[in-house]
Design a protein around this motif. Structure first.
Motif: not given
Lengths: 420, 132
Positions: A6-9, A11-16, A32-38, A40-42
């Motif tokens: 859940n590290t990605g979650s 990161i996403r929460e912090r960014r938002i 890349s944004p797509s890699y960050l997206n991956l 963030e979705h763990d």
């Protein structure tokens, strides 16, 4: 060591919470944004240095993103103790405070034990009621039966007619391969069911099973187009699966109209079809992948989620979820518009040629980036000619069922038997 | 030259199995015992094969294309060859399958993988039980 899932979650929460776009954070972290997206979705585990860069980009403590500073550790330890019959309040706070590493291990082990208990329950139930598992086991046992009987004949019969001998040897060779594939299929099935627990089948899984059962080939669709879809999907009982399959077949029918089968069958490779496809390389790869039973196909979106997968013998593909992060299809996502060709080596040593391209599905505007879709065609290297030897990328079917213990791209442990 | 009419008729076994490699092994094993073996791989037309080959024993797989071995067994028991000895083979060794086969009147039930000797002994026993 990979961070918790859940590290990605976080990161996403912090960014938002900071009101920042993925593009900006990704740029600051050098990915890349797509890699960050991956991430963030763990869907991608992240290592230490990348975590540090992301933490810096998000002005956060790495431990806060990784969860290592989680204040719930004491509660997790208390819960673990309670599961073993200890007083839930018995010194859990002090233990977690003074021995955080040990406390984390206790909590993690308790979580593992609970997950395994759920898995065992789910698998026990599925063994009795799941038709897919029953079918997979039936296939496996049938193949074992052939191997056992044939091997016994060869071992116990001093003189066998040469014709019989040839047949038995051929059958043994064929069935030993089938056995290996069947074992992989059962492992993958267990894997999926373990991940799924008691939840019902996903529509996408039902659709994949239907398409796999047909080999992704529909003569009527090729011949008569989309009008045949109601007939082709009539036997699907689940409405959501039926809808999904119908949508897939509509796309296939449109492809078939744009690039007729006779042209595809006459082609030696993607380049031969590019003119007929008016330069649409993704169309070329899709048609080659679906028309030729000896080729495999994977289509994914920009998040790496597999939208369509047609497995081919020797190159197993996960029924649902992401594939191997080293597949060329994911490399193509980072270079939209550029066709890529790579040699892939599967864990059994087979060499494959992977043709991939990522193209926009929607036009780019000033307000929104284009929606990307990547396509990968898989062909056994011995079918594509020798070609330049070059490097080969060691890939697998996806981490959960991949035997490559030391793979640097591993994001989660394999359920195959090796120590990780 | 021997007169065929004076020789004892070789026992006839019909194997209904859609998996070609296991069928190959079983045919070899049964022929080696001196039995006359015919094969059929389709569930829908299995009863026609029984009528055509007039076997003394049927070795019947459960999972067949078009029609299950259970359905075929049920149809056999309700037809002209109701007393035909049947050995069912299946990779589904669940109790309910055994019970279903027993309720339908199967003579023997064997789960895959099986030992070759076990299969031969079962067929031999059924041939001994077969109506003259």
């Amino acid at each position: 060591m990979p961070r918790p899932a859940n590290t990605g979650s976080r990161i996403r929460e912090r960014r938002i919470a900071l009101g920042r776009k993925q593009v900006a954070v990704a740029e600051a972290a050098g990915i890349s944004p797509s890699y960050l997206n991956l991430i963030e979705h763990d869907r991608r585990a992240i290592g230490g240095r990348l975590l540090l860069r992301l933490a810096a980009a998000l002005d956060a403590e790495p431990a806060a993103l990784s969860g290592e500073g989680d204040s719930t550790l004491a509660q997790a330890v208390a819960a673990a103790g309670a599961a073993q019959g200890l007083d839930p309040q018995a010194d859990a706070d002090a233990f977690a405070r003074t021995n955080p590493e040990w406390a984390r291990m206790v909590a993690a082990q308790a979580e593992t034990i609970a997950a395994q208990a759920r898995t065992i329950d789910a698998l026990s139930d599925r063994l009795t009621h799941d038709p897919s598992l029953a079918e997979a086991m039936h296939e496996l046992l049938s193949t074992v039966s052939v191997v056992r009987s044939t091997a016994a004949i060869l071992a116990q019969t001093p003189e066998i007619d040469a014709n019989w001998l040839r047949r038995f040897h051929a059958n043994l060779d064929q069935d030993s391969r089938r056995l290996a594939q069947g074992a992989e299929a059962v492992v993958a099935l267990f894997d999926r069911q373990a991940a799924r627990g008691d939840r019902p089948l996903l529509a996408v899984e039902g659709a994949a099973r239907f398409l796999d059962a047909t080999g992704h080939r529909f003569e009527a669709l090729e011949r008569d187009g989309a009008a045949t879809i109601p007939m082709l999907t009539a036997e699907i009982a689940d409405p959501s699966v039926q809808t999904l399959v119908a949508a897939t077949l509509r796309a296939d029918a449109a492809d078939a109209e744009r690039l007729p089968r006779h042209l595809v069958e006459a082609a030696n490779g993607p380049d031969d079809l590019l003119g007929a496809a008016r330069g649409d390389m993704a169309l070329v790869l899709r048609r080659l992948g679906l028309v030729d039973p000896g080729r495999g196909l994977v289509i994914c979106d920009a998040a790496g989620a597999v939208l369509r997968r047609k497995p081919v013998a020797g190159f197993p593909l996960p029924l649902v979820g992401a594939g191997c992060p080293l597949w060329t299809i994911y490399t193509a996502l980072a270079q939209p518009g550029r066709p890529l060709s790579e040699r892939l080596e599967t864990p059994d040593g087979a060499i494959w040629r992977a043709h991939s391209v990522a193209l926009p599905e929607t036009p780019a505007t000033f307000d929104a980036p284009p929606v990307l879709r990547a396509t990968m065609l898989l062909t056994r290297a011995d079918r594509t000619g020798t070609g330049p030897a070059g490097n080969r990328v060691a890939v697998g079917p996806g981490c959960r069922t991949c035997p490559r213990a030391e793979c640097p791209a591993r994001r989660e442990p394999s359920i195959l038997s090796f120590d990780t | 030259m021997n007169d065929p009419s004076t020789q004892p008729r070789r026992p006839r076994v019909l194997l209904i199995e859609d998996e070609p490699n296991i069928a190959t092994a079983i045919v070899f094993l049964l022929q080696r015992e001196g039995w006359q073996v015919s094969t059929h791989s389709d569930g829908v037309t299995a009863l026609d094969a029984v009528a055509r080959h007039a076997p003394d024993v049927v070795v019947l797989d459960v999972m067949l294309p078009g029609r299950s071995g259970f359905d075929i067994l049920a149809a056999l028991r309700g037809g002209e060859r109701a007393d035909l000895p049947v050995l069912m083979l299946t990779a589904k060794g669940q109790t309910k399958d055994r019970e279903r086969a027993a309720a339908l009147g199967v003579n023997r039930f064997m789960t895959k993988p099986f030992a070759n000797r076990e299969l031969i002994d079962a067929v031999r026993a059924l041939l001994a039980e077969a109506p003259a």
